[in-house]
Design an enzyme around this catalytic site. Structure first.
Site, PDB file in Angstrom:
ATOM      1  N   LYS A  73     -47.281  22.890 -39.859  1.00  0.00           N
ATOM      2  CA  LYS A  73     -46.660  21.571 -40.040  1.00  0.00           C
ATOM      3  C   LYS A  73     -45.751  21.433 -41.270  1.00  0.00           C
ATOM      4  CE  LYS A  73     -47.389  20.127 -36.907  1.00  0.00           C
ATOM      5  NZ  LYS A  73     -46.927  20.858 -35.670  1.00  0.00           N
ATOM      6  N   THR A  77     -41.004  25.218 -36.958  1.00  0.00           N
ATOM      7  CA  THR A  77     -40.163  25.148 -35.762  1.00  0.00           C
ATOM      8  C   THR A  77     -38.684  25.090 -36.164  1.00  0.00           C
ATOM      9  OG1 THR A  77     -41.950  23.777 -34.873  1.00  0.00           O
ATOM     10  CG2 THR A  77     -39.944  23.925 -33.557  1.00  0.00           C
ATOM     11  N   HIS A 135     -48.567  32.156 -39.426  1.00  0.00           N
ATOM     12  CA  HIS A 135     -49.178  31.183 -40.338  1.00  0.00           C
ATOM     13  C   HIS A 135     -50.185  31.887 -41.262  1.00  0.00           C
ATOM     14  CE1 HIS A 135     -47.351  27.704 -38.610  1.00  0.00           C
ATOM     15  NE2 HIS A 135     -48.097  27.613 -37.540  1.00  0.00           N
ATOM     16  N   ARG A 157     -43.788  22.484 -47.675  1.00  0.00           N
ATOM     17  CA  ARG A 157     -43.463  21.054 -47.565  1.00  0.00           C
ATOM     18  C   ARG A 157     -44.483  20.261 -48.363  1.00  0.00           C
ATOM     19  NH1 ARG A 157     -43.566  17.791 -41.733  1.00  0.00           N
ATOM     20  NH2 ARG A 157     -42.304  16.018 -42.405  1.00  0.00           N
ATOM     21  N   ARG A 280     -41.957  15.339 -33.877  1.00  0.00           N
ATOM     22  CA  ARG A 280     -42.512  13.989 -33.947  1.00  0.00           C
ATOM     23  C   ARG A 280     -41.501  13.041 -34.550  1.00  0.00           C
ATOM     24  NH1 ARG A 280     -45.443  10.668 -37.455  1.00  0.00           N
ATOM     25  NH2 ARG A 280     -44.995  12.155 -39.105  1.00  0.00           N
TER      26      ARG A 280
END
Ligand code: A3P
Length: 314
Positions: A73, A77, A135, A157, A280
């Site tokens: 997250k 992507t 990951h 992030r 999202r």
């Protein structure tokens, strides 16, 4: 070689049975990081501790392979799309209007750049362009990635946005039970018990690798990509060995890649597939709408303590 989920679980059952469990019994601690285990995520071995063990045992990196690494997250992507578009830009014109057949306009970035610790990759370890993703934390990477001196691009992030993104994501993909409460995920995330976490230790591992081997490990931030995509994309292209030429810089090629890989474009392309869970909102600071002041203070305090003396800020 055919590896199914059940085979992996059987193969590593003794090793996994010795690992400590998280209080909710969902995660297992392996080499200081936490992972799902067993039959997680649509019965696929995706990102489970068994899948990590399998790639550690079986995966052989080539020196030409380039790894896109991240904690879940954090913009994985997006990074996959950008790297794929950069590396393949001579094959496809990147302008959306001029190349409607670009793979990113029909398939997901996850189909363009596979994760190594997934059932599909373990079953069929084929990939194009030498781009792979993971990951797995730096210290647990399959040895051949380090010994082959492979290049690694890491994206991180701000942890508050990671937590909120993870919360929405887990509630969409978990096929069991009732929705997870944010306060419960906050509790375990802040204790470092997130999938492939602790988040902070994950970041620190790659941050230190970048300091030690800057020519082999590139350290990027989601927030920088948002703020100044042109500069970051140029740095990325250079690191990938595909720098933009002066002509490309002046003919708008960089901007075209940014547009092709932008949230709006990819969100639209993947709207009707199961891949929509990866798109999202794509906004910096969205966590402010969900977290309490107390949660924010706690996470900021952990971040400050964990990153003390390191120049990582969000
Ligand atoms: P949000 O949940 O905050 O919207 P990952 O790819 O590592 O799973 O991260 C997913 C996060 O990246 C999600 O964040 C998602 O919306 C965002 N994202 C996906 N594609 C993006 C893009 N092209 N540009 C910006 N953000 C993107």
């Amino acid at each position: 070689r055919k590896e199914t989920m059940s085979i992996l679980i059987e193969r590593y059952k003794d090793k996994v049975s010795t690992l400590s469990a998280s209080p909710d019994n969902q995660l297992r601690k392996y080499e200081d990081f936490w992972y799902f285990h067993g039959f997680w995520h649509h019965s696929k071995a995706n990102f489970t501790v068994e899948a990590v063990m399998a790639v550690q045992d079986d995966f052989q990196a080539l020196p030409t392979d380039i790894f896109l690494a991240s904690h879940p997250k954090t913009g994985t992507t997006w990074l996959k799309a950008l790297a794929f578009a950069i590396v393949n830009r001579s094959q496809f014109k990147t302008g959306i209007a001029s190349c409607p057949t670009h793979p990113l306009l029909t398939i997901s970035p996850h189909d363009c750049v596979p994760f190594i610790e997934t059932e599909s990759f373990l079953n069929n370890p084929s990939y194009a362009n030498g781009l792979l993703a993971t990951h797995i934390p730096y210290t647990s990477l399959p040895k051949s990635i380090i010994t082959s001196d492979c290049r690694i691009v890491y994206i991180c992030r701000n942890p508050k946005d990671v937590l909120i993104s993870l919360w929405h994501f887990l509630n969409k993909v978990r096929d069991d039970s009732s929705p997870m409460k944010l306060v419960d995920l906050f509790e375990i995330f802040s204790k470092g018990m997130s999938p492939c976490g602790s988040f902070w230790d994950h970041v620190i591992g790659y941050y230190k690798a970048n300091l030690e081997r800057p020519d082999k490990v590139l350290f990027l931030k989601y927030e920088d990509l948002k703020k100044d995509p042109k500069n970051v994309v140029k740095r990325l292209a250079k690191f990938l060995g595909n720098p933009f030429t002066e002509e490309e810089e002046s003919d708008g090629s960089v901007e075209k890649i940014i547009e092709l890989c932008g949230f709006e474009t990819l969100h639209k392309v993947n709207k009707v597939s199961s891949e929509q869970v990866y798109f999202r909102k794509g906004v910096v600071g969205d966590s402010g709408s969900y977290l309490t002041t107390e949660m924010i203070e706690t996470l900021d305090k952990i971040t400050k303590e964990k990153f003390d003396g390191l120049s990582i800020s969000f």
